[in-house]
Design a protein around this motif. Structure first.
Motif, PDB file in Angstrom:
ATOM      1  N   LEU A  57     -10.730  -1.961  -7.763  1.00 16.39           N
ATOM      2  CA  LEU A  57     -11.391  -0.732  -7.782  1.00 16.39           C
ATOM      3  C   LEU A  57     -12.650  -0.618  -6.710  1.00 16.39           C
ATOM      4  O   LEU A  57     -12.533   0.297  -6.174  1.00 16.39           O
ATOM      5  N   LYS A  58     -12.887  -1.874  -6.210  1.00  9.20           N
ATOM      6  CA  LYS A  58     -14.010  -1.746  -5.207  1.00  9.20           C
ATOM      7  C   LYS A  58     -12.913  -1.633  -4.095  1.00  9.20           C
ATOM      8  O   LYS A  58     -13.616  -1.155  -2.722  1.00  9.20           O
ATOM      9  N   ALA A  59     -12.000  -2.396  -3.780  1.00  6.94           N
ATOM     10  CA  ALA A  59     -11.162  -2.432  -2.419  1.00  6.94           C
ATOM     11  C   ALA A  59     -10.577  -0.841  -2.111  1.00  6.94           C
ATOM     12  O   ALA A  59     -10.524  -0.442  -1.101  1.00  6.94           O
ATOM     13  N   SER A  60     -10.183  -0.240  -3.003  1.00 10.72           N
ATOM     14  CA  SER A  60      -9.291   1.055  -3.099  1.00 10.72           C
ATOM     15  C   SER A  60     -10.335   1.977  -2.377  1.00 10.72           C
ATOM     16  O   SER A  60      -9.603   3.139  -1.729  1.00 10.72           O
ATOM     17  N   ALA A  61     -11.477   2.060  -2.527  1.00  9.93           N
ATOM     18  CA  ALA A  61     -12.377   3.041  -1.791  1.00  9.93           C
ATOM     19  C   ALA A  61     -12.009   3.209  -0.316  1.00  9.93           C
ATOM     20  O   ALA A  61     -12.191   4.145   0.323  1.00  9.93           O
ATOM     21  N   LYS A  62     -11.723   1.839   0.356  1.00  6.15           N
ATOM     22  CA  LYS A  62     -11.488   1.910   1.624  1.00  6.15           C
ATOM     23  C   LYS A  62     -10.323   2.298   2.082  1.00  6.15           C
ATOM     24  O   LYS A  62      -9.637   2.311   3.390  1.00  6.15           O
ATOM     25  N   LEU A  63      -9.372   2.450   1.221  1.00  6.14           N
ATOM     26  CA  LEU A  63      -7.851   2.783   1.396  1.00  6.14           C
ATOM     27  C   LEU A  63      -7.622   4.275   0.872  1.00  6.14           C
ATOM     28  O   LEU A  63      -6.405   4.649   0.837  1.00  6.14           O
ATOM     29  N   SER A  64      -8.525   4.886   0.563  1.00  3.51           N
ATOM     30  CA  SER A  64      -8.232   6.397  -0.044  1.00  3.51           C
ATOM     31  C   SER A  64      -7.719   7.420   0.977  1.00  3.51           C
ATOM     32  O   SER A  64      -7.068   8.244   0.475  1.00  3.51           O
ATOM     33  N   HIS A  65      -7.738   7.051   2.192  1.00  2.00           N
ATOM     34  CA  HIS A  65      -7.080   7.956   3.174  1.00  2.00           C
ATOM     35  C   HIS A  65      -5.268   7.792   3.189  1.00  2.00           C
ATOM     36  O   HIS A  65      -4.761   8.512   3.618  1.00  2.00           O
ATOM     37  N   LEU A  66      -4.819   6.721   2.557  1.00  4.51           N
ATOM     38  CA  LEU A  66      -3.843   6.188   2.546  1.00  4.51           C
ATOM     39  C   LEU A  66      -2.858   7.335   1.791  1.00  4.51           C
ATOM     40  O   LEU A  66      -3.088   7.581   0.694  1.00  4.51           O
ATOM     41  N   LYS A  67      -1.612   7.738   2.454  1.00  2.13           N
ATOM     42  CA  LYS A  67      -0.827   8.602   1.513  1.00  2.13           C
ATOM     43  C   LYS A  67       0.343   8.144   1.199  1.00  2.13           C
ATOM     44  O   LYS A  67       0.911   8.690   0.481  1.00  2.13           O
ATOM     45  N   SER A  68       0.731   6.911   1.746  1.00  2.00           N
ATOM     46  CA  SER A  68       2.101   6.229   1.441  1.00  2.00           C
ATOM     47  C   SER A  68       1.731   4.892   1.680  1.00  2.00           C
ATOM     48  O   SER A  68       0.840   4.388   2.392  1.00  2.00           O
ATOM     49  N   PRO A  69       2.723   3.830   1.027  1.00  2.00           N
ATOM     50  CA  PRO A  69       2.385   2.518   1.095  1.00  2.00           C
ATOM     51  C   PRO A  69       3.182   1.884   2.392  1.00  2.00           C
ATOM     52  O   PRO A  69       3.230   0.697   2.605  1.00  2.00           O
ATOM     53  N   ALA A  70       3.737   2.941   3.350  1.00  2.00           N
ATOM     54  CA  ALA A  70       4.413   2.327   4.459  1.00  2.00           C
ATOM     55  C   ALA A  70       3.885   1.229   5.299  1.00  2.00           C
ATOM     56  O   ALA A  70       4.144   0.073   5.731  1.00  2.00           O
ATOM     57  N   LYS A  71       2.454   1.445   5.670  1.00  2.00           N
ATOM     58  CA  LYS A  71       1.632   0.567   6.391  1.00  2.00           C
ATOM     59  C   LYS A  71       1.048  -0.702   5.839  1.00  2.00           C
ATOM     60  O   LYS A  71       1.232  -1.819   6.208  1.00  2.00           O
ATOM     61  N   PRO A  72       0.803  -0.584   4.467  1.00  2.00           N
ATOM     62  CA  PRO A  72       0.523  -1.917   3.771  1.00  2.00           C
ATOM     63  C   PRO A  72       1.696  -2.723   3.539  1.00  2.00           C
ATOM     64  O   PRO A  72       1.643  -3.872   3.649  1.00  2.00           O
ATOM     65  N   ASP A  73       2.773  -1.942   3.144  1.00  2.00           N
ATOM     66  CA  ASP A  73       4.257  -3.047   3.203  1.00  2.00           C
ATOM     67  C   ASP A  73       4.387  -3.484   4.412  1.00  2.00           C
ATOM     68  O   ASP A  73       4.789  -4.697   4.445  1.00  2.00           O
ATOM     69  N   ALA A  74       4.391  -2.750   5.538  1.00  2.00           N
ATOM     70  CA  ALA A  74       4.575  -3.632   6.715  1.00  2.00           C
ATOM     71  C   ALA A  74       3.720  -4.670   6.984  1.00  2.00           C
ATOM     72  O   ALA A  74       3.946  -5.870   7.361  1.00  2.00           O
ATOM     73  N   VAL A  75       2.173  -4.724   6.642  1.00  2.00           N
ATOM     74  CA  VAL A  75       1.263  -5.783   6.702  1.00  2.00           C
ATOM     75  C   VAL A  75       1.656  -6.713   6.037  1.00  2.00           C
ATOM     76  O   VAL A  75       1.742  -8.052   5.986  1.00  2.00           O
ATOM     77  N   LEU A  76       2.012  -6.527   4.555  1.00  2.00           N
ATOM     78  CA  LEU A  76       2.406  -7.461   3.340  1.00  2.00           C
ATOM     79  C   LEU A  76       3.690  -8.089   3.979  1.00  2.00           C
ATOM     80  O   LEU A  76       3.696  -9.619   3.926  1.00  2.00           O
ATOM     81  N   ALA A  77       4.552  -7.645   4.665  1.00  2.00           N
ATOM     82  CA  ALA A  77       5.809  -8.317   5.219  1.00  2.00           C
ATOM     83  C   ALA A  77       5.257  -9.121   6.134  1.00  2.00           C
ATOM     84  O   ALA A  77       5.889 -10.263   6.456  1.00  2.00           O
ATOM     85  N   PHE A  78       4.621  -8.927   7.011  1.00  2.00           N
ATOM     86  CA  PHE A  78       3.878  -9.540   8.195  1.00  2.00           C
ATOM     87  C   PHE A  78       3.333 -11.065   7.790  1.00  2.00           C
ATOM     88  O   PHE A  78       3.635 -11.945   8.321  1.00  2.00           O
ATOM     89  N   LEU A  79       2.722 -10.754   6.669  1.00  2.00           N
ATOM     90  CA  LEU A  79       1.944 -11.808   6.126  1.00  2.00           C
ATOM     91  C   LEU A  79       2.932 -13.051   5.261  1.00  2.00           C
ATOM     92  O   LEU A  79       2.654 -13.822   5.471  1.00  2.00           O
ATOM     93  N   ALA A  80       3.896 -12.402   4.822  1.00  2.00           N
ATOM     94  CA  ALA A  80       4.939 -12.949   4.081  1.00  2.00           C
ATOM     95  C   ALA A  80       5.687 -13.852   5.110  1.00  2.00           C
ATOM     96  O   ALA A  80       6.194 -14.826   4.800  1.00  2.00           O
ATOM     97  N   GLY A  81       6.103 -13.229   6.235  1.00  2.00           N
ATOM     98  CA  GLY A  81       6.922 -13.954   7.239  1.00  2.00           C
ATOM     99  C   GLY A  81       6.089 -14.905   8.009  1.00  2.00           C
ATOM    100  O   GLY A  81       6.729 -15.986   8.270  1.00  2.00           O
ATOM    101  N   LEU A  82       4.779 -15.104   7.923  1.00  2.00           N
ATOM    102  CA  LEU A  82       3.851 -16.055   8.447  1.00  2.00           C
ATOM    103  C   LEU A  82       3.976 -17.069   7.328  1.00  2.00           C
ATOM    104  O   LEU A  82       3.431 -18.179   7.613  1.00  2.00           O
ATOM    105  N   GLY A  83       4.248 -16.793   6.137  1.00  2.00           N
ATOM    106  CA  GLY A  83       4.308 -17.861   5.120  1.00  2.00           C
ATOM    107  C   GLY A  83       2.945 -17.985   4.241  1.00  2.00           C
ATOM    108  O   GLY A  83       2.730 -18.708   3.378  1.00  2.00           O
ATOM    109  N   LEU A  84       2.141 -17.002   4.220  1.00  2.00           N
ATOM    110  CA  LEU A  84       0.881 -16.919   3.337  1.00  2.00           C
ATOM    111  C   LEU A  84       1.409 -16.838   2.010  1.00  2.00           C
ATOM    112  O   LEU A  84       2.190 -15.899   1.588  1.00  2.00           O
ATOM    113  N   SER A  85       0.689 -17.452   1.089  1.00  2.00           N
ATOM    114  CA  SER A  85       1.105 -17.474  -0.336  1.00  2.00           C
ATOM    115  C   SER A  85       0.340 -16.077  -0.857  1.00  2.00           C
ATOM    116  O   SER A  85      -0.555 -15.452  -0.365  1.00  2.00           O
TER     117      SER A  85
END
Length: 382
Positions: A57-85
């Protein structure tokens, strides 16, 4: 190095749909292959990033401009590729939601590649992200680490200093470099600057004026620049300020019955006593002066003993030496107490216990009992 950089290029700059990086957990995998035309940031943060409802609820206010998950998905894939838990990712996103809006292709991927060029391994880059948060999504992190790594001597030291929470965002030219230059003028080499940074996390990132005040306070203790004790003096005074230091010095004089000259000697020998609590100082004074019988001037010239543990070190050793003196196995000389307090455990046993096993076969056992906080009957002197 080429293999590592190639791995990063392939795994981190790929689109989420083609990335071979392992998913953080099942919801991430599903999000990467299923378009979601009605993107809801709050739901995405909970189901895909692992945030609690309150965090989302607190974090979503900063992401209200996003219209699709494309960019967050790419970031999460990047983090997963680095091995972050999953836990690391959730903590990262909760603290810095805008990390999900960073460009993998233009920012995160190139930063990872340049950091690899500095000698950081795949796992070290992964460790760096939770320590730098917002600063990792800025290309300036590379130039900062290019300066910090040689200064601090190793990536492990870098990570330990970053955990203090200051250095990643510090101004290199306006703050860090002037502070380093001042510390070097005080005789500290890079190794000692690193040790001071580990003890006082904000020393390099503080305003140079504050560091100059710290240096002046350390000199005010009578510890000269360039001496081996000056780093310890800087660590002791920290950012206390002159008034608090003066109050602590006054308390030391009262507690240990020191004159101005004696407290000056004590602080030159062991400036770290300034960091000790009033309760600890009082207990050390009661023991060393009232029980052991050491003279205040004698303690001042050997003030390092104030730092030693009372229950687990000084008291048990005092009982042993006192027992040996009482039974004529050691001359009555207060100097033996100081020797007993300062030596390593192995040396203490070899010097004060092992030579008396025949005449005092119980001594080792009684000493072990005293170290556990129980005073044996033979160590109760009248």
């Amino acid at each position: 190095m080429l293999r590592l950089r190639g791995c990063i290029l392939v795994r981190l700059l790929s689109s989420p749909a083609t990335s071979q990086a392992p998913p953080l957990h099942r919801p991430l995998s599903a999000a990467a292959v299923s378009p979601n035309p009605s993107f809801v940031a709050h739901d995405y943060l909970v189901s895909t990033c692992g945030l609690t409802r309150a965090q989302a609820l607190k974090a979503s206010a900063k992401l209200s401009h996003l219209k699709s998950p494309a960019k967050p998905d790419a970031v999460l894939a990047f983090l997963a590729g680095l091995g972050l838990s999953a836990a690391d990712v959730a903590a990262l996103v909760a603290k810095d939601p805008l990390f999900l809006c960073a460009s993998v292709e233009k920012t995160l991927g190139p930063v990872a590649i340049e950091l690899a060029g500095l000698g950081l391994s795949h796992s070290e880059i992964a460790r760096l992200i939770p320590l730098s948060f917002v600063h990792f999504r800025s290309r300036s992190i590379v130039s900062k680490l290019r300066y910090y790594l040689p200064l601090l001597g190793s990536s492990e030291n870098l990570f330990r200093v970053l955990k203090k929470g200051y250095l990643a965002g510090a101004d290199i030219e306006g703050t860090v470099k002037p502070n380093v230059a001042l510390l070097r003028q005080c005789g500290l080499d890079d190794c000692n600057i690193t040790k001071l940074s580990l003890a006082k996390g904000g020393v390099l990132s503080s305003k140079p004026e504050r560091v100059r005040v710290m240096v002046a306070c350390a000199e005010g203790l009578g510890v000269p620049r360039g001496s081996g004790m000056f780093r310890h003096a800087l660590d002791a005074v920290g950012f206390l300020g002159e008034e608090k230091i003066a109050a602590k010095v006054a308390y030391l004089k009262k507690t240990f019955r020191w004159s101005d000259a004696e407290v000056s000697i004590a602080l030159r020998m062991a400036p770290c006593v300034l960091r000790k609590s009033k309760e600890l100082l009082q207990r050390r004074s009661d023991f060393l002066i009232s029980e052991v019988g050491l003279e205040p001037s004698y303690i001042a010239e050997r003030s390092i003993i104030i730092n030693y543990k009372l229950e687990g070190r000084m008291k048990p050793r005092y009982y042993v030496v006192k027992f040996l003196m009482e039974n004529g196995l050691l001359k009555c000389n207060p100097g033996y107490y100081y020797t007993a307090f300062k030596v390593r455990e192995k040396v203490f046993v070899e010097k004060f216990i092992s030579p008396h096993t025949e005449v005092a076969p119980h001594l080792a056992e009684d000493y072990a009992t005293a170290c556990e906080g129980v005073v044996p009957a033979r160590f109760r002197f009248t």
